[in-house]
Design a protein around this motif. Structure first.
Motif, PDB file in Angstrom:
ATOM      1  N   PRO A 154       0.802  -1.231   0.000  1.00 25.25           N
ATOM      2  CA  PRO A 154       0.000   0.000   0.000  1.00 25.25           C
ATOM      3  C   PRO A 154       0.833   1.279   0.000  1.00 25.25           C
ATOM      4  CG  PRO A 154      -0.910  -1.550   1.581  1.00 25.25           C
ATOM      5  CD  PRO A 154       0.421  -2.101   1.117  1.00 25.25           C
ATOM      6  N   PHE A 155       2.110   1.181   0.341  1.00 22.55           N
ATOM      7  CA  PHE A 155       2.942   2.374   0.479  1.00 22.55           C
ATOM      8  C   PHE A 155       3.079   3.085  -0.860  1.00 22.55           C
ATOM      9  CE2 PHE A 155       6.899   4.752   0.981  1.00 22.55           C
ATOM     10  CZ  PHE A 155       6.613   5.435   2.155  1.00 22.55           C
ATOM     11  N   GLY A 156       2.665   4.340  -0.893  1.00 25.06           N
ATOM     12  CA  GLY A 156       2.740   5.142  -2.101  1.00 25.06           C
ATOM     13  C   GLY A 156       1.525   5.040  -2.999  1.00 25.06           C
TER      14      GLY A 156
ATOM     15  N   ARG B  79      -2.574  -5.003  -9.486  1.00 23.10           N
ATOM     16  CA  ARG B  79      -2.071  -5.862  -8.418  1.00 23.10           C
ATOM     17  C   ARG B  79      -0.563  -5.711  -8.322  1.00 23.10           C
ATOM     18  NH1 ARG B  79      -2.864  -7.889 -12.408  1.00 23.10           N
ATOM     19  NH2 ARG B  79      -1.877  -9.867 -12.485  1.00 23.10           N
ATOM     20  N   ILE B  80      -0.056  -5.861  -7.089  1.00 23.92           N
ATOM     21  CA  ILE B  80       1.386  -5.828  -6.856  1.00 23.92           C
ATOM     22  C   ILE B  80       1.731  -6.983  -5.914  1.00 23.92           C
ATOM     23  CG2 ILE B  80       3.335  -4.553  -5.865  1.00 23.92           C
ATOM     24  CD1 ILE B  80       1.844  -1.963  -6.470  1.00 23.92           C
ATOM     25  N   ALA B  81       2.800  -7.690  -6.233  1.00 23.13           N
ATOM     26  CA  ALA B  81       3.344  -8.718  -5.345  1.00 23.13           C
ATOM     27  C   ALA B  81       4.841  -8.466  -5.204  1.00 23.13           C
ATOM     28  CB  ALA B  81       3.098 -10.117  -5.901  1.00 23.13           C
ATOM     29  N   VAL B  82       5.302  -8.293  -3.970  1.00 25.67           N
ATOM     30  CA  VAL B  82       6.723  -8.096  -3.711  1.00 25.67           C
ATOM     31  C   VAL B  82       7.138  -9.127  -2.673  1.00 25.67           C
ATOM     32  CG1 VAL B  82       8.534  -6.505  -2.985  1.00 25.67           C
ATOM     33  CG2 VAL B  82       6.508  -5.610  -4.167  1.00 25.67           C
ATOM     34  N   LEU B  83       8.101  -9.966  -3.027  1.00 21.97           N
ATOM     35  CA  LEU B  83       8.598 -11.009  -2.143  1.00 21.97           C
ATOM     36  C   LEU B  83      10.085 -10.788  -1.901  1.00 21.97           C
ATOM     37  CD1 LEU B  83       6.028 -12.154  -3.558  1.00 21.97           C
ATOM     38  CD2 LEU B  83       7.056 -14.393  -3.358  1.00 21.97           C
ATOM     39  N   THR B  84      10.514 -10.901  -0.640  1.00 24.19           N
ATOM     40  CA  THR B  84      11.938 -10.758  -0.338  1.00 24.19           C
ATOM     41  C   THR B  84      12.389 -11.937   0.507  1.00 24.19           C
ATOM     42  OG1 THR B  84      11.733  -9.586   1.770  1.00 24.19           O
ATOM     43  CG2 THR B  84      11.634  -8.249  -0.240  1.00 24.19           C
ATOM     44  N   ASP B  85      13.685 -12.193   0.481  1.00 28.32           N
ATOM     45  CA  ASP B  85      14.294 -13.102   1.465  1.00 28.32           C
ATOM     46  C   ASP B  85      15.727 -12.626   1.690  1.00 28.32           C
ATOM     47  OD1 ASP B  85      15.806 -14.126  -0.657  1.00 28.32           O
ATOM     48  OD2 ASP B  85      14.898 -16.083  -0.611  1.00 28.32           O
ATOM     49  N   ASP B  86      16.383 -13.240   2.614  1.00 27.76           N
ATOM     50  CA  ASP B  86      17.739 -12.843   3.004  1.00 27.76           C
ATOM     51  C   ASP B  86      17.787 -11.446   3.607  1.00 27.76           C
ATOM     52  OD1 ASP B  86      19.211 -15.188   2.389  1.00 27.76           O
ATOM     53  OD2 ASP B  86      19.172 -14.662   0.262  1.00 27.76           O
TER      54      ASP B  86
ATOM     55  N   GLY C 263      10.946  -2.207   4.735  1.00 31.15           N
ATOM     56  CA  GLY C 263      11.420  -1.011   4.040  1.00 31.15           C
ATOM     57  C   GLY C 263      11.680  -1.279   2.574  1.00 31.15           C
ATOM     58  N   THR C 264      12.265  -2.429   2.259  1.00 32.81           N
ATOM     59  CA  THR C 264      12.534  -2.794   0.868  1.00 32.81           C
ATOM     60  C   THR C 264      11.235  -2.914   0.090  1.00 32.81           C
ATOM     61  OG1 THR C 264      14.568  -3.949   1.478  1.00 32.81           O
ATOM     62  CG2 THR C 264      13.554  -4.567  -0.626  1.00 32.81           C
ATOM     63  N   VAL C 265      10.272  -3.654   0.656  1.00 33.68           N
ATOM     64  CA  VAL C 265       8.980  -3.828  -0.008  1.00 33.68           C
ATOM     65  C   VAL C 265       8.327  -2.471  -0.251  1.00 33.68           C
ATOM     66  CG1 VAL C 265       6.626  -4.714   0.304  1.00 33.68           C
ATOM     67  CG2 VAL C 265       8.589  -6.172   0.849  1.00 33.68           C
ATOM     68  N   GLN C 266       8.396  -1.594   0.736  1.00 36.66           N
ATOM     69  CA  GLN C 266       7.722  -0.310   0.606  1.00 36.66           C
ATOM     70  C   GLN C 266       8.408   0.608  -0.401  1.00 36.66           C
ATOM     71  OE1 GLN C 266       5.236  -0.175   4.700  1.00 36.66           O
ATOM     72  NE2 GLN C 266       7.000   1.135   4.653  1.00 36.66           N
ATOM     73  N   ARG C 267       9.734   0.562  -0.480  1.00 33.87           N
ATOM     74  CA  ARG C 267      10.424   1.376  -1.481  1.00 33.87           C
ATOM     75  C   ARG C 267      10.091   0.886  -2.901  1.00 33.87           C
ATOM     76  NH1 ARG C 267      14.020   1.424   2.691  1.00 33.87           N
ATOM     77  NH2 ARG C 267      15.130  -0.419   2.014  1.00 33.87           N
ATOM     78  N   VAL C 268      10.060  -0.436  -3.086  1.00 36.17           N
ATOM     79  CA  VAL C 268       9.699  -0.998  -4.388  1.00 36.17           C
ATOM     80  C   VAL C 268       8.256  -0.622  -4.732  1.00 36.17           C
ATOM     81  CG1 VAL C 268       9.259  -3.170  -5.604  1.00 36.17           C
ATOM     82  CG2 VAL C 268      11.365  -2.896  -4.269  1.00 36.17           C
ATOM     83  N   SER C 269       7.362  -0.755  -3.763  1.00 38.74           N
ATOM     84  CA  SER C 269       5.942  -0.469  -4.005  1.00 38.74           C
ATOM     85  C   SER C 269       5.717   0.994  -4.356  1.00 38.74           C
ATOM     86  CB  SER C 269       5.110  -0.851  -2.780  1.00 38.74           C
ATOM     87  OG  SER C 269       5.221  -2.237  -2.541  1.00 38.74           O
TER      88      SER C 269
END
Length: 191
Positions: free
Chosen positions: A89-91, A128-135, A144-150
């Protein structure tokens, strides 16, 4: 679909539905790259493409859910409690309704896994947006990473739609997560 994360409820549902019916749903929805974990829902392997296909079930795929079930799922995703409405939702621009589902898990391997799925509905469009991270070294870092990408995705989509970029929500990504994992590694501050 939930309004507040509840792992105990998810485990009960996982056991009630069972792997055979869960796999049948994945097949019906076209989630070909998702691999169910025999050890529980949190360790299921999934791709961003499959997460987008999952969101299609609530937006464009007419064959999986009834209109009533779609509306119910989207309503729950729109009512996620404020402290868990981070991520995609960020942005988001004003004028869209935000529907979100987040997931986070700390593991001894691959650090924190932080995922966020969002459906954004408005009078003239649905996306639609899907952001997946690991490590991720911490949960906050992943958020923070997910929100910057979003934020960047929303901005690009607003530019493409010719929207006033001043209308997109400003701000700094939330990096204040509680850093509570699943117990497979010590919590931050306990190392």
């Amino acid at each position: 679909m939930i309004t507040r994360s509840d792992n105990d409820a998810a485990v009960r549902l996982w056991k009630y539905v069972g792997p055979v019916r869960m796999q049948a749903f994945l097949d019906l929805a076209g989630l070909r790259d998702t691999v169910l974990s025999p050890d529980g829902f949190g360790l299921t392997q999934v791709t961003a493409a499959d997460e987008l296909r999952q969101l299609d079930v609530y937006t464009t795929d007419p064959d999986v859910l009834t209109p009533e079930h779609k509306a119910y799922g989207l309503r729950l995703m729109a009512e996620v409690e404020a402290d868990q409405r981070w991520g995609t939702p960020f942005g988001a621009p004003p004028g869209v309704t935000v529907h979100v589902k987040n997931g986070w898990l700390q593991r001894a391997t691959h650090g924190w896994r932080v995922h966020s799925l969002g459906v954004f509905t408005g009078p003239t469009r649905v996306y639609r947006i899907a952001v997946l991270t690991d490590d991720d070294p911490t949960e906050s870092y992943g958020i923070g990473t997910v929100q910057r990408v979003s934020r960047r995705i929303h901005r690009v989509l607003a530019e493409q739609a010719g929207e006033d970029l001043g209308r997109t929500l400003p701000g700094t990504p939330d990096v204040t997560a509680p850093e509570t994992g699943d117990g497979s590694v010590p919590a931050v501050g306990e190392r």
